[in-house]
Enzyme design. Structure first.
Site, PDB file in Angstrom:
ATOM      1  N   ARG A  63     -23.828  30.847 -10.275  1.00 39.54           N
ATOM      2  CA  ARG A  63     -24.872  29.823 -10.393  1.00 39.54           C
ATOM      3  C   ARG A  63     -25.255  29.585 -11.843  1.00 39.54           C
ATOM      4  O   ARG A  63     -25.678  28.483 -12.205  1.00 39.54           O
ATOM      5  CB  ARG A  63     -26.114  30.234  -9.593  1.00 39.54           C
ATOM      6  CG  ARG A  63     -25.940  30.128  -8.077  1.00 39.54           C
ATOM      7  CD  ARG A  63     -27.263  30.351  -7.373  1.00 39.54           C
ATOM      8  NE  ARG A  63     -27.172  30.095  -5.940  1.00 39.54           N
ATOM      9  CZ  ARG A  63     -28.214  29.848  -5.158  1.00 39.54           C
ATOM     10  NH1 ARG A  63     -29.431  29.828  -5.690  1.00 39.54           N
ATOM     11  NH2 ARG A  63     -28.063  29.627  -3.876  1.00 39.54           N
ATOM     12  N   THR A  66     -22.808  27.752 -17.283  1.00 38.09           N
ATOM     13  CA  THR A  66     -22.745  26.732 -18.338  1.00 38.09           C
ATOM     14  C   THR A  66     -24.128  26.296 -18.802  1.00 38.09           C
ATOM     15  O   THR A  66     -24.232  25.469 -19.718  1.00 38.09           O
ATOM     16  CB  THR A  66     -21.969  25.495 -17.843  1.00 38.09           C
ATOM     17  OG1 THR A  66     -22.615  24.973 -16.683  1.00 38.09           O
ATOM     18  CG2 THR A  66     -20.528  25.858 -17.510  1.00 38.09           C
ATOM     19  N   ASP A 125     -24.160  21.387  -6.670  1.00 36.57           N
ATOM     20  CA  ASP A 125     -23.803  21.753  -8.040  1.00 36.57           C
ATOM     21  C   ASP A 125     -25.011  21.547  -8.955  1.00 36.57           C
ATOM     22  O   ASP A 125     -25.712  20.544  -8.841  1.00 36.57           O
ATOM     23  CB  ASP A 125     -22.637  20.873  -8.499  1.00 36.57           C
ATOM     24  CG  ASP A 125     -21.843  21.493  -9.633  1.00 36.57           C
ATOM     25  OD1 ASP A 125     -22.413  22.317 -10.367  1.00 36.57           O
ATOM     26  OD2 ASP A 125     -20.660  21.141  -9.780  1.00 36.57           O
ATOM     27  N   ILE A 126     -25.243  22.492  -9.835  1.00 39.11           N
ATOM     28  CA  ILE A 126     -26.339  22.403 -10.808  1.00 39.11           C
ATOM     29  C   ILE A 126     -25.783  22.260 -12.229  1.00 39.11           C
ATOM     30  O   ILE A 126     -26.087  21.319 -12.949  1.00 39.11           O
ATOM     31  CB  ILE A 126     -27.258  23.643 -10.734  1.00 39.11           C
ATOM     32  CG1 ILE A 126     -27.842  23.789  -9.320  1.00 39.11           C
ATOM     33  CG2 ILE A 126     -28.377  23.529 -11.774  1.00 39.11           C
ATOM     34  CD1 ILE A 126     -28.661  22.613  -8.856  1.00 39.11           C
ATOM     35  N   LYS A 137     -25.158  11.024 -21.761  1.00 38.28           N
ATOM     36  CA  LYS A 137     -26.221  10.547 -22.643  1.00 38.28           C
ATOM     37  C   LYS A 137     -25.707  10.420 -24.077  1.00 38.28           C
ATOM     38  O   LYS A 137     -26.047   9.470 -24.797  1.00 38.28           O
ATOM     39  CB  LYS A 137     -27.415  11.492 -22.585  1.00 38.28           C
ATOM     40  CG  LYS A 137     -28.539  11.105 -23.542  1.00 38.28           C
ATOM     41  CD  LYS A 137     -29.756  12.002 -23.387  1.00 38.28           C
ATOM     42  CE  LYS A 137     -30.862  11.593 -24.364  1.00 38.28           C
ATOM     43  NZ  LYS A 137     -32.110  12.368 -24.164  1.00 38.28           N
ATOM     44  N   ARG A 218     -18.488 -16.851  -6.870  1.00 37.20           N
ATOM     45  CA  ARG A 218     -18.862 -18.095  -7.549  1.00 37.20           C
ATOM     46  C   ARG A 218     -20.309 -18.465  -7.257  1.00 37.20           C
ATOM     47  O   ARG A 218     -21.036 -18.916  -8.119  1.00 37.20           O
ATOM     48  CB  ARG A 218     -17.938 -19.225  -7.108  1.00 37.20           C
ATOM     49  CG  ARG A 218     -16.538 -19.137  -7.687  1.00 37.20           C
ATOM     50  CD  ARG A 218     -15.642 -20.204  -7.092  1.00 37.20           C
ATOM     51  NE  ARG A 218     -15.422 -19.981  -5.676  1.00 37.20           N
ATOM     52  CZ  ARG A 218     -14.975 -20.915  -4.818  1.00 37.20           C
ATOM     53  NH1 ARG A 218     -14.745 -22.140  -5.265  1.00 37.20           N
ATOM     54  NH2 ARG A 218     -14.774 -20.630  -3.561  1.00 37.20           N
ATOM     55  N   TYR A 219     -20.721 -18.291  -6.013  1.00 36.15           N
ATOM     56  CA  TYR A 219     -22.115 -18.505  -5.602  1.00 36.15           C
ATOM     57  C   TYR A 219     -22.286 -17.890  -4.227  1.00 36.15           C
ATOM     58  O   TYR A 219     -21.342 -17.352  -3.642  1.00 36.15           O
ATOM     59  CB  TYR A 219     -22.488 -19.997  -5.593  1.00 36.15           C
ATOM     60  CG  TYR A 219     -21.534 -20.902  -4.846  1.00 36.15           C
ATOM     61  CD1 TYR A 219     -21.620 -21.041  -3.460  1.00 36.15           C
ATOM     62  CD2 TYR A 219     -20.563 -21.631  -5.529  1.00 36.15           C
ATOM     63  CE1 TYR A 219     -20.755 -21.870  -2.771  1.00 36.15           C
ATOM     64  CE2 TYR A 219     -19.690 -22.465  -4.841  1.00 36.15           C
ATOM     65  CZ  TYR A 219     -19.786 -22.586  -3.458  1.00 36.15           C
ATOM     66  OH  TYR A 219     -18.930 -23.401  -2.782  1.00 36.15           O
ATOM     67  N   HIS A 279     -18.072 -20.911  10.800  1.00 34.85           N
ATOM     68  CA  HIS A 279     -19.497 -20.612  10.640  1.00 34.85           C
ATOM     69  C   HIS A 279     -19.900 -19.367  11.427  1.00 34.85           C
ATOM     70  O   HIS A 279     -20.871 -19.371  12.183  1.00 34.85           O
ATOM     71  CB  HIS A 279     -20.349 -21.812  11.025  1.00 34.85           C
ATOM     72  CG  HIS A 279     -20.191 -22.979  10.101  1.00 34.85           C
ATOM     73  ND1 HIS A 279     -20.546 -22.916   8.779  1.00 34.85           N
ATOM     74  CD2 HIS A 279     -19.677 -24.214  10.305  1.00 34.85           C
ATOM     75  CE1 HIS A 279     -20.277 -24.091   8.200  1.00 34.85           C
ATOM     76  NE2 HIS A 279     -19.741 -24.886   9.096  1.00 34.85           N
ATOM     77  N   GLY A 308     -10.392 -26.279   8.839  1.00 33.29           N
ATOM     78  CA  GLY A 308     -11.054 -25.542   7.758  1.00 33.29           C
ATOM     79  C   GLY A 308     -11.581 -24.197   8.190  1.00 33.29           C
ATOM     80  O   GLY A 308     -12.509 -23.657   7.573  1.00 33.29           O
ATOM     81  N   ASN A 427     -27.725 -17.092  21.616  1.00 30.98           N
ATOM     82  CA  ASN A 427     -27.255 -16.776  22.962  1.00 30.98           C
ATOM     83  C   ASN A 427     -25.799 -17.205  23.111  1.00 30.98           C
ATOM     84  O   ASN A 427     -25.438 -18.294  22.695  1.00 30.98           O
ATOM     85  CB  ASN A 427     -28.105 -17.514  24.002  1.00 30.98           C
ATOM     86  CG  ASN A 427     -29.488 -16.916  24.169  1.00 30.98           C
ATOM     87  OD1 ASN A 427     -29.628 -15.711  24.303  1.00 30.98           O
ATOM     88  ND2 ASN A 427     -30.513 -17.766  24.183  1.00 30.98           N
TER      89      ASN A 427
END
Length: 526
Positions: A63, A66, A125-126, A137, A218-219, A279, A308, A427
């Site tokens: 534990r 490091t 993990d610590i 960082k 695109r949108y 749709h 389509g 429905n």
């Protein structure tokens, strides 16, 4: 250039030996811990154990190893700050230039059947996350690697330039913080789902979802809305986001939503099937002896709406099917594969988006079926969560409630109609016959209106509803809906039941000579 120092400490050893050999060849000093150090040493690489480097023994079952100033000082010290450099010199701290860490397998541990709280805790993990955060960082000085897929590119940069670029280090830092966020989210989800008796709640006290961006779109649903597509951190095989676009324009928000509806529906059939979506609703669904026949039947349901549309097959699209589809205007075409002849045909339709998606492996879990285990919907400052509607009806689950018994063929048609109705917006009323949809009524506030619309659409397509089978996604609140179906020519109906007027509806079916079965399960889809 001064000698590089690399700290390697990984649970998943994939690629680490090759990476370490590459670093050694470049003259880097190797630091490591536990099993990683042993692996490197056995391969003949000179490696210094962290305990030797810090002068402080590893303890408490690993534990603490490091969590030491000589490690975190080496990761956090800024080379452009004289005070940092002086502190390193004073305390004998060596700069760590490269950190390769992947974390204890917490996610894999808690995913195992029978995982105990003790097992879960020991796999939190610590030291790993602490080192990753320090290195991430300080990205201007340290390259932090949290995935074996990063090793080769970093080695290539080091060989070419003797160091990694700012772009590479910053990207690696972002990836590292993302990995820590994913890891902490998994821990939070697991621990906050535990009840006092040790059992797991279906929904944790805090829900932390993790998604990875696939692309900006695109949108959104409308052109004034922005949008992006994200995928699960670990997408299920056979799900939409695992697909590969072979040709065509970029997929839009609506394309993706409709494609998902088509793919989920077509996966439900074990025989060659075709689903056409418009749709978000199926406007044509059919099974056939081959994809071409399935498409021809599905297209007949509603040729107008199919224009389509989004088309999905659950078998390879061959030349015969491709020739039929290519005659129509189609936005997206998806299938497990496309023959060389089919691909050649669609070269002449450059704007058609072709998606190749492998079918899921199959099994009892939603994951094995390429499906979501849960669904979500945003509401004002909130989130609704539910298990996904992955219920599949078995014939033995059916309850025949009328005097007239359905024939074997009618049962086939009813089961087909029920499968389709699960993917129609509520429905939902679906007329079927001969392995194809004949009329679909969707998304109405009144069930009787859905029934009328389905009948009208069949008439517009020139399809007879005489002897047809009908599925209703929820119960009939009154007999009037049943009467509309009978007037249209229906011979049998499948519906959940559960209305206070079930007896009235059953009596109407007996009166009209219609066989009716109940499922006990509804399929609202809003």
């Amino acid at each position: 250039m001064s000698q590089l120092t690399a700290l390697l400490s990984v649970s998943d050893k994939t690629g680490i030996l090759e990476f370490a050999k590459g670093l050694h060849a470049l003259g880097a000093k190797l630091l490591s811990t536990g099993g990683t150090a042993k692996l490197l040493a056995e391969a003949g690489l000179p490696v210094t154990e962290v305990a030797e480097h810090t002068g402080f023994p590893e303890m408490m079952d690993g534990r603490v190893k490091t969590l030491h100033p000589k490690i975190h000082g080496g990761l956090l010290a800024r080379g452009d700050v004289p005070e940092h450099v002086a502190a390193m010199d004073k305390h004998g701290i060596t700069r760590i230039d490269i950190l390769a860490v992947n974390l204890y397998p917490f996610e894999a541990t808690v995913a195992k059947e029978g995982c105990t709280l003790e097992d879960a805790i020991e796999n939190i993990d610590i030291g790993g996350p602490a080192m990753v955060r320090s290195a991430a960082k300080n990205w201007r000085d340290v390259t932090v690697l949290t995935d074996a897929a990063q090793y080769a590119a970093v080695l290539d940069e080091l060989k070419a330039h003797g160091k990694t670029s700012d772009k590479t280090r910053f990207a690696a830092s972002v990836a590292a913080f993302n990995r820590i966020a994913q890891y902490d989210a998994a821990i939070s989800n697991y621990l906050s789902s535990l009840n006092e008796d040790g059992s797991k709640a279906e929904y944790p006290a805090q829900m932390n979802a993790t998604f990875v961006k696939v692309q900006d779109l695109r949108y959104g649903e409308n052109s004034h809305q922005s949008a992006a597509l994200y995928r699960d951190l670990f997408p299920a095989p056979g799900s939409l986001v695992t697909g590969k676009q072979l040709q065509g324009k970029e997929l839009s928000y609506n394309n993706i939503a409709d494609a998902d509806a088509a793919w989920e529906c077509v996966k439900s059939f074990g025989t060659p099937a075709c689903v056409i979506i418009k749709h978000a609703n199926p406007c044509g669904v059919a099974v056939g002896v081959n994809p071409a026949e399935a498409y021809s039947k599905a297209f007949k349901t509603d040729p107008t709406s199919a224009f389509g549309g989004i088309i999905a097959f659950n078998r390879e699209v061959d030349g015969a099917a491709a020739q039929l589809v290519a005659k129509q205007f189609v936005e997206v075409l998806m299938a497990p594969s496309f023959s060389a002849e089919a691909l050649e045909i669609f070269k002449g339709k450059a704007n058609v988006r072709l998606l190749q998606i492998a079918l899921p492996p199959g099994g009892v879990r939603p994951w094995d079926q390429g499906r979501n285990a849960g669904d979500s919907k945003r509401v004002g400052s909130g989130l609704l969560l539910q298990t996904a509607d992955n219920h599949f009806l078995k014939r033995e689950d059916l309850k025949i409630v009328t005097a007239l018994q359905p024939t074997a063929q009618q049962l086939d048609d009813l089961m087909f109609a029920w499968t389709v109705a699960q993917y129609v917006k509520s429905n939902a009323i679906v007329f079927c016959g001969g392995g194809m949809t004949l009329g679909v009524g969707a998304g109405q506030m009144s069930r009787i209106d859905s029934a009328r619309i389905a009948s009208i659409k069949a008439d517009n397509a020139g399809l007879s509803l005489k002897g047809s089978a009908v599925a209703s996604d929820a119960f009939f609140p009154f007999r009037d809906g049943l009467d509309v179906l009978a007037d249209a020519g229906a011979s049998c109906v499948i519906q959940p039941g559960g209305s206070m007027r079930d007896d009235e509806v059953i009596a109407a079916a007996n009166e009209r000579g219609i066989a009716m079965v109940m499922t006990g399960v509804r399929h609202f889809r809003h």
